[in-house]
Write a protein that holds these residues in place. Structure first.
Motif, PDB file in Angstrom:
ATOM      1  N   ASP A 135       0.824  -1.213   0.000  1.00 38.74           N
ATOM      2  CA  ASP A 135       0.000   0.000   0.000  1.00 38.74           C
ATOM      3  C   ASP A 135       0.854   1.257   0.000  1.00 38.74           C
ATOM      4  O   ASP A 135       0.566   2.226  -0.716  1.00 38.74           O
ATOM      5  N   ARG A 136       1.916   1.264   0.780  1.00 39.90           N
ATOM      6  CA  ARG A 136       2.806   2.427   0.823  1.00 39.90           C
ATOM      7  C   ARG A 136       3.441   2.693  -0.538  1.00 39.90           C
ATOM      8  O   ARG A 136       3.534   3.848  -0.976  1.00 39.90           O
ATOM      9  N   VAL A 137       3.882   1.634  -1.194  1.00 42.95           N
ATOM     10  CA  VAL A 137       4.500   1.788  -2.518  1.00 42.95           C
ATOM     11  C   VAL A 137       3.474   2.327  -3.511  1.00 42.95           C
ATOM     12  O   VAL A 137       3.773   3.220  -4.315  1.00 42.95           O
ATOM     13  N   ARG A 138       2.265   1.804  -3.455  1.00 38.88           N
ATOM     14  CA  ARG A 138       1.234   2.285  -4.379  1.00 38.88           C
ATOM     15  C   ARG A 138       0.912   3.756  -4.143  1.00 38.88           C
ATOM     16  O   ARG A 138       0.758   4.522  -5.090  1.00 38.88           O
ATOM     17  N   PHE A 139       0.804   4.146  -2.891  1.00 42.19           N
ATOM     18  CA  PHE A 139       0.568   5.573  -2.604  1.00 42.19           C
ATOM     19  C   PHE A 139       1.757   6.415  -3.055  1.00 42.19           C
ATOM     20  O   PHE A 139       1.585   7.533  -3.550  1.00 42.19           O
ATOM     21  N   GLY A 140       2.966   5.889  -2.895  1.00 43.32           N
ATOM     22  CA  GLY A 140       4.150   6.600  -3.373  1.00 43.32           C
ATOM     23  C   GLY A 140       4.140   6.780  -4.876  1.00 43.32           C
ATOM     24  O   GLY A 140       4.542   7.825  -5.402  1.00 43.32           O
ATOM     25  N   ALA A 141       3.661   5.760  -5.589  1.00 43.77           N
ATOM     26  CA  ALA A 141       3.577   5.861  -7.050  1.00 43.77           C
ATOM     27  C   ALA A 141       2.545   6.904  -7.462  1.00 43.77           C
ATOM     28  O   ALA A 141       2.760   7.660  -8.416  1.00 43.77           O
ATOM     29  N   VAL A 142       1.449   6.952  -6.735  1.00 43.52           N
ATOM     30  CA  VAL A 142       0.416   7.949  -7.040  1.00 43.52           C
ATOM     31  C   VAL A 142       0.943   9.357  -6.749  1.00 43.52           C
ATOM     32  O   VAL A 142       0.610  10.316  -7.459  1.00 43.52           O
TER      33      VAL A 142
END
Length: 162
Positions: A135-142
Protein backbone atom coordinates in the motif's frame (compact mmCIF):
# COMPACT_ATOMS: atom_id res chain seq x y z
CA UNK A 1 -12.91 -34.92 22.89
CA UNK A 2 -12.14 -36.51 19.51
CA UNK A 3 -15.10 -34.79 17.88
CA UNK A 4 -13.91 -31.41 19.17
CA UNK A 5 -10.37 -32.08 17.93
CA UNK A 6 -11.71 -33.09 14.50
CA UNK A 7 -13.68 -29.88 14.21
CA UNK A 8 -10.87 -27.62 15.46
CA UNK A 9 -8.32 -29.28 13.16
CA UNK A 10 -10.58 -28.76 10.18
CA UNK A 11 -11.07 -25.09 11.06
CA UNK A 12 -7.35 -24.58 11.65
CA UNK A 13 -6.46 -26.11 8.28
CA UNK A 14 -8.99 -23.92 6.48
CA UNK A 15 -7.66 -20.89 8.31
CA UNK A 16 -4.01 -21.44 7.45
CA UNK A 17 -4.87 -22.27 3.84
CA UNK A 18 -6.78 -18.99 3.61
CA UNK A 19 -3.77 -17.05 4.90
CA UNK A 20 -1.40 -18.86 2.54
CA UNK A 21 -3.75 -18.08 -0.35
CA UNK A 22 -3.77 -14.43 0.76
CA UNK A 23 0.02 -14.51 0.77
CA UNK A 24 0.03 -15.77 -2.82
CA UNK A 25 -2.43 -13.03 -3.82
CA UNK A 26 -0.24 -10.35 -2.23
CA UNK A 27 2.77 -11.70 -4.12
CA UNK A 28 0.85 -11.51 -7.41
CA UNK A 29 -0.25 -7.95 -6.62
CA UNK A 30 3.32 -7.01 -5.76
CA UNK A 31 4.58 -8.47 -9.03
CA UNK A 32 1.96 -6.52 -10.97
CA UNK A 33 2.93 -3.32 -9.18
CA UNK A 34 6.61 -3.99 -9.88
CA UNK A 35 5.85 -4.49 -13.57
CA UNK A 36 4.09 -1.11 -13.69
CA UNK A 37 6.93 0.58 -11.84
CA UNK A 38 9.52 -0.91 -14.20
CA UNK A 39 7.51 0.28 -17.19
CA UNK A 40 7.38 3.76 -15.66
CA UNK A 41 11.12 3.68 -15.00
CA UNK A 42 11.79 2.67 -18.60
CA UNK A 43 9.57 5.47 -19.87
CA UNK A 44 11.22 8.02 -17.59
CA UNK A 45 14.72 6.96 -18.68
CA UNK A 46 13.75 7.10 -22.37
CA UNK A 47 12.16 10.53 -21.95
CA UNK A 48 15.10 11.81 -19.90
CA UNK A 49 17.50 10.66 -22.60
CA UNK A 50 15.46 12.52 -25.19
CA UNK A 51 15.44 15.65 -23.03
CA UNK A 52 19.23 15.56 -22.74
CA UNK A 53 19.53 15.19 -26.52
CA UNK A 54 17.28 18.19 -27.15
CA UNK A 55 18.84 20.32 -24.39
CA UNK A 56 15.47 20.84 -22.74
CA UNK A 57 14.73 23.26 -19.93
CA UNK A 58 16.36 22.41 -16.61
CA UNK A 59 13.05 22.31 -14.73
CA UNK A 60 11.69 19.65 -17.11
CA UNK A 61 14.83 17.53 -16.76
CA UNK A 62 14.58 17.86 -12.98
CA UNK A 63 10.92 16.82 -12.99
CA UNK A 64 11.43 13.76 -15.18
CA UNK A 65 14.61 12.77 -13.32
CA UNK A 66 12.86 13.06 -9.98
CA UNK A 67 9.95 11.00 -11.29
CA UNK A 68 12.25 8.23 -12.52
CA UNK A 69 14.32 8.26 -9.35
CA UNK A 70 11.22 8.02 -7.17
CA UNK A 71 9.97 5.04 -9.18
CA UNK A 72 13.36 3.34 -8.80
CA UNK A 73 13.25 3.84 -5.03
CA UNK A 74 9.67 2.55 -4.88
CA UNK A 75 10.61 -0.53 -6.92
CA UNK A 76 13.53 -1.25 -4.57
CA UNK A 77 11.26 -0.88 -1.52
CA UNK A 78 8.70 -3.19 -3.13
CA UNK A 79 11.32 -5.83 -3.83
CA UNK A 80 12.82 -5.60 -0.35
CA UNK A 81 9.62 -5.64 1.70
CA UNK A 82 7.15 -7.52 -0.52
CA UNK A 83 8.96 -9.74 -3.02
CA UNK A 84 12.14 -10.74 -1.26
CA UNK A 85 12.43 -14.48 -0.71
CA UNK A 86 11.11 -15.19 2.75
CA UNK A 87 10.35 -18.16 4.97
CA UNK A 88 7.06 -19.80 4.08
CA UNK A 89 5.35 -21.97 6.64
CA UNK A 90 3.58 -25.16 5.53
CA UNK A 91 0.02 -25.85 6.63
CA UNK A 92 1.05 -29.07 8.44
CA UNK A 93 4.05 -30.55 10.19
CA UNK A 94 6.34 -33.10 8.64
CA UNK A 95 5.67 -36.80 9.30
CA UNK A 96 8.86 -37.20 11.33
CA UNK A 97 7.49 -34.63 13.78
CA UNK A 98 4.04 -36.18 13.92
CA UNK A 99 4.89 -39.85 14.18
CA UNK A 100 5.35 -40.39 17.91
CA UNK A 101 3.90 -43.82 18.73
CA UNK A 102 4.70 -43.49 22.45
CA UNK A 103 2.21 -40.59 22.85
CA UNK A 104 -1.57 -40.76 22.78
CA UNK A 105 -3.04 -39.54 19.50
CA UNK A 106 -5.18 -36.90 21.20
CA UNK A 107 -2.09 -35.45 22.89
CA UNK A 108 -0.28 -35.27 19.58
CA UNK A 109 -3.25 -33.60 17.92
CA UNK A 110 -3.44 -30.96 20.67
CA UNK A 111 0.27 -30.17 20.30
CA UNK A 112 -0.11 -30.01 16.51
CA UNK A 113 -2.98 -27.53 16.93
CA UNK A 114 -0.62 -25.29 18.89
CA UNK A 115 1.95 -25.63 16.11
CA UNK A 116 -0.66 -24.74 13.48
CA UNK A 117 -1.62 -21.67 15.49
CA UNK A 118 2.04 -20.60 15.55
CA UNK A 119 2.27 -21.02 11.78
CA UNK A 120 -0.98 -19.10 11.29
CA UNK A 121 0.42 -16.24 13.39
CA UNK A 122 3.62 -16.22 11.33
CA UNK A 123 1.77 -16.12 8.00
CA UNK A 124 -0.59 -13.41 9.27
CA UNK A 125 2.38 -11.32 10.40
CA UNK A 126 4.08 -11.71 7.02
CA UNK A 127 0.89 -10.85 5.15
CA UNK A 128 0.39 -7.74 7.26
CA UNK A 129 3.94 -6.56 6.53
CA UNK A 130 3.64 -7.21 2.80
CA UNK A 131 0.20 -5.60 2.53
CA UNK A 132 1.31 -2.52 4.46
CA UNK A 133 4.40 -1.97 2.30
CA UNK A 134 2.49 -2.71 -0.91
CA UNK A 135 0.00 0.00 0.00
CA UNK A 136 2.81 2.43 0.82
CA UNK A 137 4.50 1.79 -2.52
CA UNK A 138 1.23 2.28 -4.38
CA UNK A 139 0.57 5.57 -2.60
CA UNK A 140 4.15 6.60 -3.37
CA UNK A 141 3.58 5.86 -7.05
CA UNK A 142 0.42 7.95 -7.04
CA UNK A 143 2.33 10.79 -5.37
CA UNK A 144 5.23 10.62 -7.85
CA UNK A 145 3.81 13.25 -10.25
CA UNK A 146 3.23 15.63 -7.35
CA UNK A 147 6.80 15.18 -6.14
CA UNK A 148 8.04 15.71 -9.72
CA UNK A 149 6.05 18.91 -10.04
CA UNK A 150 7.46 20.14 -6.73
CA UNK A 151 10.99 19.36 -7.97
CA UNK A 152 10.30 21.33 -11.16
CA UNK A 153 9.05 24.33 -9.17
CA UNK A 154 11.99 24.15 -6.79
CA UNK A 155 14.42 23.94 -9.71
CA UNK A 156 12.79 26.99 -11.34
CA UNK A 157 12.92 29.00 -8.12
CA UNK A 158 16.54 28.10 -7.47
CA UNK A 159 17.51 28.90 -11.08
CA UNK A 160 15.92 32.34 -10.84
CA UNK A 161 17.62 33.02 -7.51
CA UNK A 162 21.07 32.44 -9.02
Amino acid sequence: MTELLDWVEKQAQENIRFHIQTSEHLTKESNTTLTLLLAGIGGAVAYLTKLFDTQAELWLVAAVGTFGFQLIVLAAILIWYCLRTDVMWPPTSEPQCLFRPYFAVDQLREVELENIQTRINQVVQRNYRVATWLDRVRFGAVAAPIVSAAAAVLCTVLARAC
